[in-house]
Design a protein around this motif. Structure first.
Motif, mmCIF file in Angstrom:
data_model
loop_
_atom_site.group_PDB
_atom_site.id
_atom_site.type_symbol
_atom_site.label_atom_id
_atom_site.label_comp_id
_atom_site.label_asym_id
_atom_site.label_seq_id
_atom_site.Cartn_x
_atom_site.Cartn_y
_atom_site.Cartn_z
ATOM 1 N N ALA A 44 47.306 18.999 28.824
ATOM 2 C CA ALA A 44 46.643 18.271 27.738
ATOM 3 C C ALA A 44 46.383 16.820 28.122
ATOM 4 N N THR A 45 47.344 16.211 28.820
ATOM 5 C CA THR A 45 47.149 14.832 29.272
ATOM 6 C C THR A 45 46.014 14.738 30.286
ATOM 7 N N ALA A 46 45.945 15.700 31.184
ATOM 8 C CA ALA A 46 44.856 15.705 32.168
ATOM 9 C C ALA A 46 43.507 15.903 31.487
ATOM 10 N N ARG A 47 43.472 16.738 30.462
ATOM 11 C CA ARG A 47 42.224 16.936 29.722
ATOM 12 C C ARG A 47 41.761 15.648 29.043
ATOM 13 N N ILE A 48 42.703 14.954 28.431
ATOM 14 C CA ILE A 48 42.355 13.678 27.786
ATOM 15 C C ILE A 48 41.824 12.696 28.818
ATOM 16 N N PHE A 49 42.457 12.660 29.977
ATOM 17 C CA PHE A 49 42.039 11.720 31.017
ATOM 18 C C PHE A 49 40.653 12.077 31.556
ATOM 19 N N VAL A 50 40.387 13.344 31.765
ATOM 20 C CA VAL A 50 39.119 13.756 32.371
ATOM 21 C C VAL A 50 37.974 13.756 31.355
ATOM 22 N N GLU A 51 38.208 14.328 30.187
ATOM 23 C CA GLU A 51 37.116 14.494 29.230
ATOM 24 C C GLU A 51 36.935 13.321 28.281
ATOM 25 N N ARG A 52 37.926 12.473 28.186
ATOM 26 C CA ARG A 52 37.909 11.290 27.312
ATOM 27 C C ARG A 52 37.532 11.633 25.870
ATOM 28 N N SER A 53 36.434 11.130 25.378
ATOM 29 C CA SER A 53 36.083 11.311 23.963
ATOM 30 C C SER A 53 35.560 12.719 23.657
ATOM 31 N N ARG A 54 35.179 13.476 24.674
ATOM 32 C CA ARG A 54 34.659 14.823 24.447
ATOM 33 C C ARG A 54 35.762 15.863 24.265
ATOM 34 N N CYS A 55 37.009 15.492 24.521
ATOM 35 C CA CYS A 55 38.074 16.495 24.542
ATOM 36 C C CYS A 55 38.360 17.095 23.170
ATOM 37 N N LEU A 56 38.150 16.361 22.098
ATOM 38 C CA LEU A 56 38.455 16.893 20.770
ATOM 39 C C LEU A 56 37.292 17.655 20.144
ATOM 40 N N ARG A 57 36.204 17.787 20.862
ATOM 41 C CA ARG A 57 35.066 18.553 20.343
ATOM 42 C C ARG A 57 35.254 20.049 20.528
ATOM 43 N N SER A 58 36.107 20.433 21.452
ATOM 44 C CA SER A 58 36.345 21.849 21.721
ATOM 45 C C SER A 58 37.496 22.361 20.855
ATOM 46 N N PRO A 59 37.303 23.488 20.170
ATOM 47 C CA PRO A 59 38.399 24.037 19.372
ATOM 48 C C PRO A 59 39.599 24.451 20.225
ATOM 49 N N TRP A 60 39.357 24.871 21.465
ATOM 50 C CA TRP A 60 40.474 25.248 22.343
ATOM 51 C C TRP A 60 41.333 24.035 22.670
ATOM 52 N N ASN A 61 40.696 22.896 22.890
ATOM 53 C CA ASN A 61 41.463 21.679 23.158
ATOM 54 C C ASN A 61 42.260 21.254 21.932
ATOM 55 N N CYS A 62 41.674 21.390 20.751
ATOM 56 C CA CYS A 62 42.409 21.059 19.523
ATOM 57 C C CYS A 62 43.613 21.979 19.360
ATOM 58 N N LEU A 63 43.447 23.261 19.689
ATOM 59 C CA LEU A 63 44.571 24.193 19.639
ATOM 60 C C LEU A 63 45.652 23.787 20.639
ATOM 61 N N ASP A 64 45.249 23.412 21.847
ATOM 62 C CA ASP A 64 46.216 22.970 22.849
ATOM 63 C C ASP A 64 46.997 21.751 22.377
ATOM 64 N N PHE A 65 46.309 20.780 21.813
ATOM 65 C CA PHE A 65 46.976 19.571 21.344
ATOM 66 C C PHE A 65 47.915 19.867 20.182
ATOM 67 N N CYS A 66 47.523 20.788 19.318
ATOM 68 C CA CYS A 66 48.381 21.180 18.201
ATOM 69 C C CYS A 66 49.649 21.861 18.722
ATOM 70 N N ILE A 67 49.501 22.725 19.708
ATOM 71 C CA ILE A 67 50.659 23.415 20.286
ATOM 72 C C ILE A 67 51.607 22.427 20.944
ATOM 73 N N VAL A 68 51.066 21.501 21.713
ATOM 74 C CA VAL A 68 51.902 20.516 22.398
ATOM 75 C C VAL A 68 52.600 19.609 21.397
ATOM 76 N N THR A 69 51.882 19.148 20.389
ATOM 77 C CA THR A 69 52.469 18.249 19.391
ATOM 78 C C THR A 69 53.588 18.931 18.609
ATOM 79 N N THR A 70 53.346 20.148 18.163
ATOM 80 C CA THR A 70 54.387 20.842 17.410
ATOM 81 C C THR A 70 55.563 21.235 18.298
ATOM 82 N N GLY A 71 55.291 21.519 19.564
ATOM 83 C CA GLY A 71 56.385 21.826 20.487
ATOM 84 C C GLY A 71 57.320 20.646 20.678
ATOM 85 N N TRP A 72 56.733 19.464 20.894
ATOM 86 C CA TRP A 72 57.568 18.266 21.053
ATOM 87 C C TRP A 72 58.249 17.894 19.744
#
Length: 132
Positions: free
Chosen positions: A51-79
């Motif tokens: 998820a961190t690599a995605r944020i670094f590479v895609e920057r502002s486009r990363c939250l436009r994909s539903p798969w990326n939003c799912l990944d961020f939700c999984i990581v956030t709830t896991g931590w």
């Protein structure tokens, strides 16, 4: 995949009888095996790096994909479940662990051959079910 399914299945066995007090559930002892906890932490760390690599590479486009939003939700709830485990009852966050299985679909969609193989398998299963 096996670790995720095993962990989710062991927690599902505790409901609804032990929903109020998961510490009394006899299946939580099976889940407390060291290799399952280590695999859970390792997968969470791997998802975090991804998820961190995605944020670094895609920057502002990363939250436009539903798969990326799912990944961020999984990581956030896991931590959150790891950090807040001792302070707050985080049983509701355990539901999001099953969302990790949805991440596997991303792999099938990324490779056309895998997608067609899965689609053929599901179509065959449907025909078998109708024929039985």
């Amino acid at each position: 995949i096996v670790v995720i399914i095993l962990e989710t299945d062991l927690e599902a066995l505790c409901f609804p009888e032990y929903a109020d007090n998961l510490d009394d559930c006899p299946w939580t002892d099976a889940k407390s095996a060291p290799w399952i906890k280590m695999a859970d932490y390792l997968l969470l760390a791997l998802y975090t790096v991804e998820a961190t690599a995605r944020i670094f590479v895609e920057r502002s486009r990363c939250l436009r994909s539903p798969w990326n939003c799912l990944d961020f939700c999984i990581v956030t709830t896991g931590w959150a479940s790891m950090v807040l485990k001792s302070k707050v009852n985080v049983a509701f966050l355990r539901f999001f662990r099953i969302a990790r299985l949805a991440r596997i679909m991303k792999v099938f969609l990324a490779f056309r051959e895998l997608y067609l193989l899965l689609l053929g398998l599901l179509t065959a299963m449907r025909a078998i079910m109708w024929g039985a």
